[in-house]
Scaffold this active site. Sequence first.
Site, PDB file in Angstrom:
ATOM      1  N   GLU A 117      26.252  52.710  28.082  1.00  0.00           N
ATOM      2  CA  GLU A 117      25.280  53.787  28.460  1.00  0.00           C
ATOM      3  C   GLU A 117      25.277  55.011  27.840  1.00  0.00           C
ATOM      4  O   GLU A 117      24.383  55.832  27.553  1.00  0.00           O
ATOM      5  CB  GLU A 117      25.468  53.823  29.991  1.00  0.00           C
ATOM      6  N   GLU A 137      28.401  44.014  34.447  1.00  0.00           N
ATOM      7  CA  GLU A 137      28.249  44.437  36.002  1.00  0.00           C
ATOM      8  C   GLU A 137      28.191  43.296  36.904  1.00  0.00           C
ATOM      9  O   GLU A 137      28.394  43.439  38.019  1.00  0.00           O
ATOM     10  CB  GLU A 137      27.167  45.501  36.096  1.00  0.00           C
TER      11      GLU A 137
END
Length: 262
Positions: A117, A137
Amino acid sequence: MTDDTAAPRAVTRLEIDGDIATLTFDRADKRNAMNDALIDALDAFFSAPPEGVNAVILRGEGGHFCAGLDLAEHEHRAPVAGVHHSRNWHRVSDLIEFGGLPVISVLTGAVIGGGLEIATSTHVRIAEPSVRFQLPEGRRGIFVGGGATVRVGRILGADRMREMMLTGRNYGAEDGLRMGLAHYAVGEGEGLPLARELARKVADNAPFSNYLMIQALPRIADMSRGDGLFTESLATAMSQTSDGAREGLRAFLEKRPPNFRK
Ligand code: 1HE
């Protein structure tokens, strides 16, 4: 005996060479996992970049760019606190992407979760062979929260990002290059030298042209076709009447390199 007055260990290192700053994540023992101190250090740097800096290189010490959110510091949060935590990552990554300075990242080892990110908030991404792009995740029982749905999703498309998250697969440097996660794939140890070379080129561009590339392009991508074309006309008219255009066009006619920062 503990020394309560000792300053906390710095989590980044800053080197400035002329008008190019190199900011290094310096938590190699934790694979540069992004704890609150590291997010705060990014916030502080990109909120008030040092005077005279025209381009930034972002890299990680110890062979890894960033192993994502620091899972050891992760605490159980009430939903509202979780929103604030995620929104803070969004604010800091927006500072990287839209703070005004071109940012070049040298990607090595883990570029995982929040590391990806942060990487996709940078404008030029160079991958070395050790790179491992991953969004694990799903294995950690969480979801991306640092901007990946927008930044990674727009690079890969929602379909490919969904598959990447569902299967937790790893992509290497060449895959990343093919899919747009990286713009360059280079040999081991070649990332920083290329970053310096590219930073020099970018810093030598006309400042207002760089400004428009960084600010206008992603915004126009969010607009309808008609709005985008109209905004392009406004941007080009402003650029053509800027000091940069005067110098850039004169330098071309005088057969010399332009100097935009006189
Ligand atoms: C960490 C972290 C971390 C390493 N948080 N401490 N990110 C992840 O799920 C990636 C988790 N990390 C890994 O998969 C591996 O550590 C690596 C592939 C990156 C590196 O492996 P390796 O074998 O070189 O190192 P290691 O032995 O696993 O880790 C070395 C130390 O770093 C160890 O600590 P130690 O005290 O036992 O020495 C690890 O615990 C520590 N470490 N990664 C905390 N991430 C805004 S939302 C974003 C959501 C996410 O980012 S989710 C993805 C999180």
